[in-house]
Design a protein around this motif. Structure first.
Motif, PDB file in Angstrom:
ATOM      1  N   ILE A   1       0.835  -1.199   0.000  1.00  0.00           N
ATOM      2  CA  ILE A   1       0.000   0.000   0.000  1.00  0.00           C
ATOM      3  C   ILE A   1       0.872   1.251   0.000  1.00  0.00           C
ATOM      4  CG2 ILE A   1      -1.771   1.280   1.278  1.00  0.00           C
ATOM      5  CD1 ILE A   1      -2.458  -1.437   2.652  1.00  0.00           C
ATOM      6  N   GLY A   2       0.465   2.204  -0.822  1.00  0.00           N
ATOM      7  CA  GLY A   2       1.111   3.512  -0.819  1.00  0.00           C
ATOM      8  C   GLY A   2       0.071   4.578  -0.551  1.00  0.00           C
ATOM      9  N   TYR A   3       0.499   5.615   0.120  1.00  0.00           N
ATOM     10  CA  TYR A   3      -0.398   6.705   0.499  1.00  0.00           C
ATOM     11  C   TYR A   3      -0.062   7.951  -0.298  1.00  0.00           C
ATOM     12  CZ  TYR A   3      -1.334   3.371   4.138  1.00  0.00           C
ATOM     13  OH  TYR A   3      -1.667   2.208   4.790  1.00  0.00           O
ATOM     14  N   GLY A   4      -1.118   8.693  -0.649  1.00  0.00           N
ATOM     15  CA  GLY A   4      -0.960   9.865  -1.495  1.00  0.00           C
ATOM     16  C   GLY A   4      -0.246  11.018  -0.816  1.00  0.00           C
ATOM     17  N   GLY A   5       0.337  11.871  -1.645  1.00  0.00           N
ATOM     18  CA  GLY A   5       0.971  13.080  -1.142  1.00  0.00           C
ATOM     19  C   GLY A   5      -0.082  14.054  -0.638  1.00  0.00           C
ATOM     20  N   GLY A   6       0.316  14.904   0.300  1.00  0.00           N
ATOM     21  CA  GLY A   6      -0.597  15.896   0.866  1.00  0.00           C
ATOM     22  C   GLY A   6      -0.807  17.064  -0.074  1.00  0.00           C
ATOM     23  N   GLY A   7      -1.954  17.702   0.057  1.00  0.00           N
ATOM     24  CA  GLY A   7      -2.240  18.892  -0.726  1.00  0.00           C
ATOM     25  C   GLY A   7      -1.386  20.064  -0.277  1.00  0.00           C
ATOM     26  N   GLY A   8      -1.082  20.957  -1.210  1.00  0.00           N
ATOM     27  CA  GLY A   8      -0.304  22.151  -0.885  1.00  0.00           C
ATOM     28  C   GLY A   8      -1.067  23.061   0.063  1.00  0.00           C
ATOM     29  N   GLY A   9      -0.341  23.812   0.841  1.00  0.00           N
ATOM     30  CA  GLY A   9      -0.954  24.709   1.814  1.00  0.00           C
ATOM     31  C   GLY A   9      -0.846  26.163   1.392  1.00  0.00           C
ATOM     32  N   THR A  10      -1.366  27.034   2.211  1.00  0.00           N
ATOM     33  CA  THR A  10      -1.286  28.466   1.962  1.00  0.00           C
ATOM     34  C   THR A  10      -0.687  29.171   3.173  1.00  0.00           C
ATOM     35  OG1 THR A  10      -3.525  28.833   2.791  1.00  0.00           O
ATOM     36  CG2 THR A  10      -3.295  28.427   0.431  1.00  0.00           C
ATOM     37  N   SER A  11      -0.021  30.288   2.907  1.00  0.00           N
ATOM     38  CA  SER A  11       0.619  31.032   3.982  1.00  0.00           C
ATOM     39  C   SER A  11       0.924  32.444   3.491  1.00  0.00           C
ATOM     40  CB  SER A  11       1.924  30.339   4.393  1.00  0.00           C
ATOM     41  OG  SER A  11       2.690  31.155   5.256  1.00  0.00           O
ATOM     42  N   THR A  12       0.977  33.380   4.400  1.00  0.00           N
ATOM     43  CA  THR A  12       1.402  34.734   4.041  1.00  0.00           C
ATOM     44  C   THR A  12       2.920  34.879   4.157  1.00  0.00           C
ATOM     45  OG1 THR A  12       1.035  35.507   6.299  1.00  0.00           O
ATOM     46  CG2 THR A  12      -0.792  35.775   4.725  1.00  0.00           C
ATOM     47  N   ILE A  13       3.591  33.826   4.639  1.00  0.00           N
ATOM     48  CA  ILE A  13       5.038  33.892   4.876  1.00  0.00           C
ATOM     49  C   ILE A  13       5.826  33.068   3.862  1.00  0.00           C
ATOM     50  CG2 ILE A  13       6.854  33.376   6.548  1.00  0.00           C
ATOM     51  CD1 ILE A  13       4.666  33.778   8.728  1.00  0.00           C
ATOM     52  N   SER A  14       5.334  31.858   3.514  1.00  0.00           N
ATOM     53  CA  SER A  14       6.097  30.945   2.657  1.00  0.00           C
ATOM     54  C   SER A  14       5.155  30.223   1.699  1.00  0.00           C
ATOM     55  CB  SER A  14       6.835  29.923   3.525  1.00  0.00           C
ATOM     56  OG  SER A  14       5.885  29.108   4.192  1.00  0.00           O
ATOM     57  N   TYR A  15       5.710  29.297   0.923  1.00  0.00           N
ATOM     58  CA  TYR A  15       4.944  28.454   0.015  1.00  0.00           C
ATOM     59  C   TYR A  15       4.922  27.041   0.605  1.00  0.00           C
ATOM     60  CZ  TYR A  15       5.290  32.153  -3.464  1.00  0.00           C
ATOM     61  OH  TYR A  15       5.184  33.351  -4.133  1.00  0.00           O
ATOM     62  N   PRO A  16       3.957  26.705   1.449  1.00  0.00           N
ATOM     63  CA  PRO A  16       3.960  25.398   2.130  1.00  0.00           C
ATOM     64  C   PRO A  16       3.644  24.247   1.174  1.00  0.00           C
ATOM     65  CG  PRO A  16       2.115  26.754   2.877  1.00  0.00           C
ATOM     66  CD  PRO A  16       2.856  27.552   1.871  1.00  0.00           C
ATOM     67  N   VAL A  17       4.612  23.347   1.039  1.00  0.00           N
ATOM     68  CA  VAL A  17       4.473  22.174   0.182  1.00  0.00           C
ATOM     69  C   VAL A  17       3.765  21.071   0.963  1.00  0.00           C
ATOM     70  CG1 VAL A  17       5.762  20.387  -1.071  1.00  0.00           C
ATOM     71  CG2 VAL A  17       6.537  22.762  -1.122  1.00  0.00           C
ATOM     72  N   GLY A  18       2.879  20.325   0.300  1.00  0.00           N
ATOM     73  CA  GLY A  18       2.191  19.209   0.943  1.00  0.00           C
ATOM     74  C   GLY A  18       3.169  18.139   1.373  1.00  0.00           C
ATOM     75  N   SER A  19       2.789  17.361   2.348  1.00  0.00           N
ATOM     76  CA  SER A  19       3.655  16.298   2.856  1.00  0.00           C
ATOM     77  C   SER A  19       3.833  15.204   1.805  1.00  0.00           C
ATOM     78  CB  SER A  19       3.060  15.691   4.127  1.00  0.00           C
ATOM     79  OG  SER A  19       1.778  15.153   3.840  1.00  0.00           O
ATOM     80  N   SER A  20       4.962  14.524   1.848  1.00  0.00           N
ATOM     81  CA  SER A  20       5.218  13.401   0.952  1.00  0.00           C
ATOM     82  C   SER A  20       4.464  12.177   1.443  1.00  0.00           C
ATOM     83  CB  SER A  20       6.719  13.078   0.911  1.00  0.00           C
ATOM     84  OG  SER A  20       7.436  14.146   0.337  1.00  0.00           O
ATOM     85  N   GLY A  21       3.894  11.411   0.504  1.00  0.00           N
ATOM     86  CA  GLY A  21       3.194  10.185   0.859  1.00  0.00           C
ATOM     87  C   GLY A  21       4.169   9.092   1.271  1.00  0.00           C
ATOM     88  N   THR A  22       3.697   8.158   2.067  1.00  0.00           N
ATOM     89  CA  THR A  22       4.510   7.042   2.542  1.00  0.00           C
ATOM     90  C   THR A  22       4.010   5.748   1.911  1.00  0.00           C
ATOM     91  OG1 THR A  22       3.076   6.729   4.453  1.00  0.00           O
ATOM     92  CG2 THR A  22       4.971   8.202   4.739  1.00  0.00           C
TER      93      THR A  22
END
Length: 161
Positions: free
Chosen positions: A63-84
């Motif tokens: 089983i593999g799990y999907g990557g997380g959706g990208g986030g929003t921020s006023t400070i940075s560009y939050p990348v979604g978590s990597s799937g395991t």
């Protein structure tokens, strides 16, 4: 999409499932059989929203799990978590399909809101020796969907000798 290369007897072959959905795979005669489960990436944040990629699997045990959706921020560009991944001889965090790109910055009246990219999906690879799977048995294969806003879909490739 299911693409068989060779089936039957003790001929080597492979099958690739790359369209999201649930499929049935019939175990052929084999000496070794490998399942490569590459999982969907998360979607990039667009208009302050995104979704994670969904899981992919082979035989409900690899089983593999999907990557997380990208986030929003006023400070940075939050990348979604990597799937395991789990159940493979090798399980690679972030080794699956790519996440989607983040959207354009938006103005919320006070600050720019940065929209991050989705995380890549996980990847699991499992090799079975002769006799580990019953010839003629039906195995369930699940291919996950990429997260909204351009997350890559998953795929499952099965090869045998």
């Amino acid at each position: 999409m299911f693409v068989p290369i060779a089936i039957g007897g003790s001929e080597p072959g492979s099958a690739t499932y790359s369209t999201p959905g649930t499929y049935s795979f019939t175990v052929p005669e084999y000496t070794t059989l490998a399942a490569d489960v590459s999982v969907a990436g998360g979607g990039g944040a667009v208009s302050n929203s995104s979704t994670a990629g969904t899981q992919s699997s082979f035989n409900s045990t690899v089983i593999g799990y999907g990557g997380g959706g990208g986030g929003t921020s006023t400070i940075s560009y939050p990348v979604g978590s990597s799937g395991t991944a789990t159940g493979g001889d090798t399980n690679t965090t972030g080794g699956g399909s790519a996440g989607g790109a983040g959207g354009s910055d938006t103005w919320n009246g006070d600050n720019f809101v940065h929209q991050g990219a989705g995380g890549p999906g996980g990847r699991a690879v499992k090799t079975y020796a002769a006799g580990a799977l019953t010839i003629g048995a039906t195995i369930t294969v699940v291919v996950g969907t990429g997260g909204t806003y351009s997350g890559g879909n998953g795929s499952v490739t099965i090869s045998w000798t």
